[in-house]
Design a protein around this motif. Structure first.
Motif, PDB file in Angstrom:
ATOM      1  N   LEU B  66       0.840  -1.195   0.000  1.00 61.78           N
ATOM      2  CA  LEU B  66       0.000   0.000   0.000  1.00 61.78           C
ATOM      3  C   LEU B  66       0.877   1.248   0.000  1.00 61.78           C
ATOM      4  CD1 LEU B  66      -2.739   1.462   0.253  1.00 61.78           C
ATOM      5  CD2 LEU B  66      -2.538   1.188   2.735  1.00 61.78           C
ATOM      6  N   ASN B  67       0.616   2.138  -0.942  1.00 62.89           N
ATOM      7  CA  ASN B  67       1.297   3.434  -1.017  1.00 62.89           C
ATOM      8  C   ASN B  67       0.225   4.511  -0.848  1.00 62.89           C
ATOM      9  OD1 ASN B  67       2.446   5.880  -1.827  1.00 62.89           O
ATOM     10  ND2 ASN B  67       3.792   4.902  -3.322  1.00 62.89           N
ATOM     11  N   LYS B  68       0.072   4.980   0.389  1.00 63.62           N
ATOM     12  CA  LYS B  68      -1.017   5.914   0.681  1.00 63.62           C
ATOM     13  C   LYS B  68      -0.853   7.238  -0.029  1.00 63.62           C
ATOM     14  CE  LYS B  68      -0.969   5.761   5.140  1.00 63.62           C
ATOM     15  NZ  LYS B  68      -1.298   6.126   6.530  1.00 63.62           N
ATOM     16  N   SER B  69       0.365   7.709  -0.130  1.00 57.69           N
ATOM     17  CA  SER B  69       0.574   9.016  -0.767  1.00 57.69           C
ATOM     18  C   SER B  69       0.171   8.981  -2.234  1.00 57.69           C
ATOM     19  CB  SER B  69       2.031   9.465  -0.620  1.00 57.69           C
ATOM     20  OG  SER B  69       2.886   8.544  -1.255  1.00 57.69           O
ATOM     21  N   ALA B  70       0.365   7.841  -2.863  1.00 61.31           N
ATOM     22  CA  ALA B  70      -0.008   7.692  -4.265  1.00 61.31           C
ATOM     23  C   ALA B  70      -1.415   7.135  -4.427  1.00 61.31           C
ATOM     24  CB  ALA B  70       0.979   6.782  -4.978  1.00 61.31           C
ATOM     25  N   LYS B  71      -2.059   6.785  -3.331  1.00 59.80           N
ATOM     26  CA  LYS B  71      -3.371   6.138  -3.347  1.00 59.80           C
ATOM     27  C   LYS B  71      -3.340   4.931  -4.281  1.00 59.80           C
ATOM     28  CE  LYS B  71      -6.302  10.088  -2.124  1.00 59.80           C
ATOM     29  NZ  LYS B  71      -5.366  11.222  -2.231  1.00 59.80           N
ATOM     30  N   HIS B  72      -2.389   4.076  -4.030  1.00 63.50           N
ATOM     31  CA  HIS B  72      -2.147   2.939  -4.907  1.00 63.50           C
ATOM     32  C   HIS B  72      -1.838   1.703  -4.082  1.00 63.50           C
ATOM     33  CE1 HIS B  72      -0.681   0.782  -8.479  1.00 63.50           C
ATOM     34  NE2 HIS B  72       0.282   0.330  -7.692  1.00 63.50           N
ATOM     35  N   LEU B  73      -2.405   0.579  -4.499  1.00 64.92           N
ATOM     36  CA  LEU B  73      -1.999  -0.673  -3.890  1.00 64.92           C
ATOM     37  C   LEU B  73      -1.799  -1.722  -4.970  1.00 64.92           C
ATOM     38  CD1 LEU B  73      -4.955  -2.497  -2.142  1.00 64.92           C
ATOM     39  CD2 LEU B  73      -5.299  -0.290  -3.166  1.00 64.92           C
ATOM     40  N   SER B  74      -1.025  -2.732  -4.614  1.00 63.73           N
ATOM     41  CA  SER B  74      -0.738  -3.786  -5.568  1.00 63.73           C
ATOM     42  C   SER B  74      -0.726  -5.129  -4.861  1.00 63.73           C
ATOM     43  CB  SER B  74       0.596  -3.532  -6.285  1.00 63.73           C
ATOM     44  OG  SER B  74       1.659  -3.500  -5.360  1.00 63.73           O
ATOM     45  N   LEU B  75      -1.055  -6.151  -5.616  1.00 62.05           N
ATOM     46  CA  LEU B  75      -1.027  -7.523  -5.135  1.00 62.05           C
ATOM     47  C   LEU B  75       0.041  -8.266  -5.921  1.00 62.05           C
ATOM     48  CD1 LEU B  75      -2.285  -9.913  -3.517  1.00 62.05           C
ATOM     49  CD2 LEU B  75      -3.791 -10.282  -5.488  1.00 62.05           C
ATOM     50  N   HIS B  76       0.978  -8.862  -5.202  1.00 61.64           N
ATOM     51  CA  HIS B  76       2.032  -9.642  -5.824  1.00 61.64           C
ATOM     52  C   HIS B  76       1.796 -11.113  -5.523  1.00 61.64           C
ATOM     53  CE1 HIS B  76       5.206  -6.215  -6.229  1.00 61.64           C
ATOM     54  NE2 HIS B  76       3.974  -5.738  -6.286  1.00 61.64           N
ATOM     55  N   ILE B  77       1.878 -11.927  -6.559  1.00 60.80           N
ATOM     56  CA  ILE B  77       1.753 -13.378  -6.391  1.00 60.80           C
ATOM     57  C   ILE B  77       3.050 -14.008  -6.897  1.00 60.80           C
ATOM     58  CG2 ILE B  77       0.377 -15.423  -6.914  1.00 60.80           C
ATOM     59  CD1 ILE B  77      -1.920 -13.545  -7.726  1.00 60.80           C
ATOM     60  N   VAL B  78       3.761 -14.653  -5.978  1.00 57.04           N
ATOM     61  CA  VAL B  78       5.042 -15.268  -6.330  1.00 57.04           C
ATOM     62  C   VAL B  78       5.204 -16.618  -5.625  1.00 57.04           C
ATOM     63  CG1 VAL B  78       7.558 -14.999  -6.354  1.00 57.04           C
ATOM     64  CG2 VAL B  78       6.106 -12.980  -6.505  1.00 57.04           C
ATOM     65  N   PRO B  79       5.478 -17.717  -6.334  1.00 59.29           N
ATOM     66  CA  PRO B  79       5.426 -17.809  -7.788  1.00 59.29           C
ATOM     67  C   PRO B  79       3.995 -18.025  -8.264  1.00 59.29           C
ATOM     68  CG  PRO B  79       6.040 -19.912  -6.834  1.00 59.29           C
ATOM     69  CD  PRO B  79       5.873 -18.969  -5.685  1.00 59.29           C
TER      70      PRO B  79
END
Lengths: 115, 114
Positions: B66-79
């Protein structure tokens, strides 16, 4: 240990008819939510129950839509005078309690098609 | 006006590689975020969540940033695995006093190829 169940799984009706969609939440869950998912969209909130009362019905699109949960368990979503635009998947979810941070568990949905 | 946006309708990844699914939001009152996974003809299944007081949450192969300043989140799936092929929805919940109503993005369809 059953999950959220919804009946019917599919419903085809004609424009102008009345339909009822049923949701059986996980036993003991006090919070129950209805969402609607149109093609290509994410689920959209319709109404939320805490116990028997509708705590927030701000997502209901108009007064043709109504939902009840008379005994604080099973809920029924009722749609009067259906329109073709009501065609969607209607999802029900329940959680142990209300409030953010509570995981919502979804049922498989009812696919409504209005001809 | 979409408050939760998933700008990539689809993503294709090779088995064993990393899958990165992105989500942006506009409402600064959102303070709890969730990812759900959905197979055809099934309801969404909860995957992982993150509170706005954190910037990372990890659960096995799944990590949410979560990057609050950018209002952005991402989900990483590995592998990534073929069984991960599904539609992934990002969802957000409003702040104090929220009843828990979730606001969803439109979803990203992930295909993991063997």
């Amino acid at each position: 240990g059953a999950g959220v169940s919804q009946t019917p799984s599919n419903k085809v009706t004609e424009k102008g008819k009345y339909v009822e969609l049923r949701c059986d939440p996980i036993s003991g869950h006090t919070a129950l939510y209805w969402y609607r998912q149109s093609l290509g969209q994410g689920p959209e909130f319709l109404i939320y129950f805490q116990g028997t009362g509708a705590a927030d019905d701000s997502g209901l699109p108009n007064d043709r839509f109504f939902a009840v949960r008379p005994e604080g368990s099973v809920s029924t979503l009722k749609i009067q005078r259906t329109e073709r635009g009501d065609s969607a998947v209607y999802l029900c979810a329940s959680s142990p309690r209300s409030g953010r941070g509570e995981t919502q568990y979804f049922g498989p949905g009812t696919r409504l098609l209005v001809l | 006006d979409q408050q939760v946006k998933q700008n990539s309708p689809s993503l294709s990844v090779q088995e064993g590689r990393i899958s990165i699914l992105n989500c942006d939001y506009t409402n600064s009152m959102f303070d709890y975020f969730l990812w759900y996974k959905k197979y055809p003809a099934e309801g969404p299944t909860f995957l992982i969540s993150i509170s706005s007081i954190k910037d990372k949450n990890e659960d096995g192969r799944f990590t949410v940033f979560l990057n609050k300043s950018a209002k952005h989140l991402s989900l990483h799936i590995v592998p990534s695995q073929p069984g991960d092929s599904a539609v992934y929805f990002c969802a957000a919940s409003a702040g104090r006093g929220s009843q828990g109503n979730l606001i969803f993005g439109k979803g990203t369809k992930l295909s993991v190829k063997p």
